[in-house]
Scaffold this motif. Structure first.
Motif, mmCIF file in Angstrom:
data_model
loop_
_atom_site.group_PDB
_atom_site.id
_atom_site.type_symbol
_atom_site.label_atom_id
_atom_site.label_comp_id
_atom_site.label_asym_id
_atom_site.label_seq_id
_atom_site.Cartn_x
_atom_site.Cartn_y
_atom_site.Cartn_z
ATOM 1 N N SER A 84 90.833 86.071 -51.730
ATOM 2 C CA SER A 84 90.740 87.035 -50.647
ATOM 3 C C SER A 84 92.056 87.082 -49.877
ATOM 4 O O SER A 84 92.785 86.093 -49.818
ATOM 5 C CB SER A 84 89.599 86.668 -49.690
ATOM 6 O OG SER A 84 88.358 86.697 -50.370
ATOM 7 N N TYR B 99 90.076 93.104 -45.101
ATOM 8 C CA TYR B 99 89.842 91.881 -45.871
ATOM 9 C C TYR B 99 89.255 92.291 -47.214
ATOM 10 O O TYR B 99 88.294 93.061 -47.285
ATOM 11 C CB TYR B 99 88.867 91.005 -45.099
ATOM 12 C CG TYR B 99 88.718 89.573 -45.546
ATOM 13 C CD1 TYR B 99 89.776 88.676 -45.476
ATOM 14 C CD2 TYR B 99 87.479 89.098 -45.991
ATOM 15 C CE1 TYR B 99 89.624 87.350 -45.846
ATOM 16 C CE2 TYR B 99 87.311 87.765 -46.350
ATOM 17 C CZ TYR B 99 88.387 86.891 -46.285
ATOM 18 O OH TYR B 99 88.225 85.579 -46.644
ATOM 19 N N ILE C 98 89.369 91.522 -51.925
ATOM 20 C CA ILE C 98 89.444 90.543 -53.010
ATOM 21 C C ILE C 98 90.378 91.047 -54.099
ATOM 22 O O ILE C 98 90.276 92.193 -54.554
ATOM 23 C CB ILE C 98 88.042 90.289 -53.599
ATOM 24 C CG1 ILE C 98 87.128 89.700 -52.519
ATOM 25 C CG2 ILE C 98 88.115 89.351 -54.798
ATOM 26 C CD1 ILE C 98 85.667 89.797 -52.853
ATOM 27 N N GLY D 27 84.689 89.880 -48.824
ATOM 28 C CA GLY D 27 85.575 88.857 -49.360
ATOM 29 C C GLY D 27 84.977 87.478 -49.374
ATOM 30 O O GLY D 27 83.801 87.262 -49.101
#
Length: 317
Positions: free
Chosen positions: A214, A223, A225, A257
């Protein structure tokens, strides 16, 4: 610079898009940094407790990956290292027992139990030694060696790897090396002076090693991935151009994430993760799952998430 970052972050949070689904407290396990451990037909959910991260760890169980029942406390302060900040556990089996690697007091510790529901304990209540504060452990076994992927709080949240001893009580610091740190772009949309990469999950397919991770501050709606690949568990790691593989644009929820990869009863690869509670509120974070798809033919993306499979988990009493 830090004030500028906070101001930017507040603007991002306030102006972010609403979630595609809303649930109240009690209808979702509200686990941040979640992990799912599948054992003997039962799914066990652990994570950072959204109702109190200073009280150890609790667990939820499910047989269908949809409805979850509270299973009580599985690690209690006093039984293992830590007095506050119990974050990001990972549960795995090793030599016939169940182990939990976790963060507490911004250090990493590993506790052991005879049951997935604990109690997880340490004979010596100490963390792993390291040169700096370390969080977000992920233990990985490969070709007779044991690796600890983790985050070091040094000029940002940077992902590192180091070999471990067989007893899982220490890392070999001479083997430690950096894997990833945040770069400009999707990994640091607020241009923060303290860049963040965290929550590593490592797996192997064929001759390559892959890391899901992340990036961005978890309070940032961006945020998300990403994935990186390597020919060795020690790196170097190459970030894939398809990143991010899971983001608010793909799942319709802010801040997706910091999760973990697992296989369900049908053998499908699933990723459990957290999101912000709503479009205007970060905490307590909610728990969700999404299916990951691997390439079927040459030229396909290395991995992609199927947005049609994204759903929040249901908590029943």
């Amino acid at each position: 610079m830090y004030r500028i970052f906070l101001t930017t972050l507040i603007v991002l949070l306030c102006c972010s898009s609403p979630l595609s689904a809303q649930t109240e407290d009690g209808q979702n396990p509200l686990m941040a940094d979640p992990t799912i451990f599948f054992h003997n037909g039962v799914y066990y959910l652990y994570g950072t407790n959204g109702r109190g991260a200073d009280n150890g760890f609790i667990a939820y169980t499910s047989t269908d990956l949809r409805s979850w029942k509270a299973a009580g406390k599985v690690l209690t302060p006093g039984d293992a290292f830590g007095t506050k900040g119990f974050w990001a556990p990972q549960v795995f089996t090793y030599k016939g027992r169940f182990y939990m690697a976790y963060t507490a007091n911004e250090h990493i510790a590993i506790a052991v139990a005879d049951n997935p529901l604990g109690p997880f304990k340490q004979e010596k209540q100490v963390p792993l030694e390291g040169p700096v504060r370390m969080i977000d452990p992920f233990v990985f076994f490969d070709k007779g060696k044991i690796y600890l992927y983790h985050v070091r709080l040094r000029e940002g949240n940077r992902i590192y790897v180091a070999e471990m001893n067989e007893a899982l009580t220490a890392i070999r610091e001479t083997t430690a090396r950096e894997c990833l740190h945040a770069a400009p772009g999707w990994e640091n949309t607020a241009n923060a002076p303290w860049g963040v990469t965290e929550g590593p999950t490592v797996f192997k397919r064929g001759d390559l090693y892959y890391m899901l991770y992340s990036a961005n501050d978890f309070r940032n709606p961006d945020y998300a991935i990403g994935i990186a690949a390597s020919t060795s568990p020690l790196g170097p790691w190459r970030k894939e151009p398809i990143n991010p593989v899971i983001s608010r644009a793909s799942v319709g929820a802010n801040g997706p994430g910091h999760g973990d990869l697992f296989r369900d009863k049908q053998g499908r690869w699933m990723y459990v993760l957290h999101t912000h509670f709503s479009g205007t509120r970060v905490a307590p974070r909610k728990t969700a799952v999404i299916q990951l798809l691997f390439p079927k033919k040459k030229g396909d993306p290395i991995i992609k998430a199927d947005p049609k499979t994204f759903r929040f988990l249901n908590h029943i009493q």
